[in-house]
Design an enzyme around this catalytic site. Structure first.
Site, PDB file in Angstrom:
ATOM      1  N   GLU A  88      51.703 -11.333  46.794  1.00 24.15           N
ATOM      2  CA  GLU A  88      50.674 -10.833  45.948  1.00 24.15           C
ATOM      3  C   GLU A  88      49.622 -10.093  47.112  1.00 24.15           C
ATOM      4  O   GLU A  88      49.070  -9.050  46.536  1.00 24.15           O
ATOM      5  CB  GLU A  88      50.010 -11.696  45.096  1.00 24.15           C
ATOM      6  N   HIS A 109      51.225 -22.459  36.146  1.00 22.85           N
ATOM      7  CA  HIS A 109      51.464 -21.210  35.390  1.00 22.85           C
ATOM      8  C   HIS A 109      50.668 -21.023  33.973  1.00 22.85           C
ATOM      9  O   HIS A 109      51.056 -20.348  33.151  1.00 22.85           O
ATOM     10  CB  HIS A 109      52.969 -21.120  35.190  1.00 22.85           C
TER      11      HIS A 109
END
Length: 343
Positions: free
Chosen positions: A73, A142
């Site tokens: 990322e 998550h």
């Protein structure tokens, strides 16, 4: 010919479109409209996206416009921010916004602050998008809602769609905006169909960033929410309506800049306020709304303290029964409304 003969033709009816397909339409239309737009992220190209948001786009636009990235990322977000500074308009997909923590230096220190620090000479027209908040059975790493995190930072715009029209109109507006925009979607909404009006089916359809929408008119209490909890608020409002309580439901759509004027006008009318969000309570979106109402002219119209309905103040558990008790449910909203109305 039928019109010439005086036969009235009915307007094209609204159609049912899932949030997934609405996002796909928006990306397709903007990639076609502006050659500077490109999409990058993990599995967005050959696999059609982890959630199939980018289905068919790689085959249509090729490797230069839809780019598969390594699982890094920080790396691909930095590439995207640099491309935006150089005049392109990247759409940077995070497989979940929890993973955007790997790239938060790029999002905040590079994207959000550059226009101000360059005295306006360097724009950063980029969209950071992907699923945000709790899904189902994916535990704490998550399931976090980042609306308050990114909504805290000057230099960013932050949008949070609920319906298919929200998703399409806000994504198109975000891609066209010259500022960095964080678009917080919800995985559990991707497969949900919503009615999409004839207007929203147009390639020119955009929703202005910074404008909330009143999803249901009411007179007794104002419910303010964003993303998936908007649906919970509407469900709660339907139950309460059978008991004679009329809720006004506001879909924020945008977290930053926040349309506090719409909330104030509603509170002036209903004299009661309940905020609903999936994120944690401390320093949350609801906390900001309550503070703004407290500081503004609508405070004098409140007949009871504002009430917040939030996620539980714990990391998200994995077990389903615990998860359900950590996420605001319809019953929690009904309880909060009755509490503030003292019924």
């Amino acid at each position: 010919l039928q019109q010439r003969r005086g036969i009235r033709l009915s307007a094209p009816a609204a159609i049912q479109v899932t949030v997934r397909d609405a996002l796909n339409q928006a990306l397709d239309e903007e990639l076609e409209r502006d050659e500077r737009v490109f999409l990058l992220g993990e599995e967005v190209a050959q696999y059609d996206g982890a959630y199939k948001i980018s289905r068919g786009l790689w085959k249509k636009y090729g490797d230069k416009r839809v780019i598969d990235t390594p699982i890094s990322e920080m790396g691909f977000t930095g590439i995207a921010v640099g491309a935006a500074m150089a005049g392109l308009r990247p759409v940077c997909e995070f497989m979940t916004f929890n993973f955007s923590m790997q790239a938060i230096d790029q999002v905040i220190n590079s994207a959000a602050k550059t226009c101000y620090m360059s005295a306006g000479s360097i724009a950063v027209p980029i969209v950071f998008r992907g699923p945000n908040g709790a899904s189902a059975g994916v535990a704490a790493q998550h399931s976090q809602c980042f609306a308050a995190w990114y909504g805290h930072c000057p230099g960013l715009k932050v949008v949070s769609p609920w319906s298919s029209e929200d998703a399409k109109g806000l994504l198109k507006a975000s891609i066209r905006d010259d500022n960095p925009v964080v678009m917080l979607e919800n995985e559990l909404l991707y497969g949900v169909p919503f009615e999409m009006s004839e207007q929203a089916q147009s390639k020119d359809f955009v929703i202005p960033i910074g404008k909330a929408k009143i999803e249901k008119q009411g007179t007794h209490v104002t419910l303010v929410s964003h993303s998936r909890p908007v649906g919970h608020c509407l469900e709660a409002a339907a139950v309460l309506a059978k008991e004679g309580v009329e809720c006004e439901v506001i879909n924020l759509r945008t977290i930053r800049p926040m349309d506090i004027e719409t909330v104030e006008a509603s509170v002036v009318k209903t004299n009661h306020l309940v905020t609903v969000e999936g994120g944690w309570p401390q320093f949350g979106v609801g906390a900001e709304i309550c503070a703004r109402i407290m500081e503004g002219p609508a405070f004098n119209y409140l007949d009871a303290p504002a009430v917040r309905v939030t996620g539980a103040d714990v990391p998200m558990p994995y077990a389903k029964i615990l998860e359900d008790n950590c996420i605001p449910q319809v019953k929690d909203i009904i309880f909060a409304v009755k509490k503030t109305l003292n019924i």
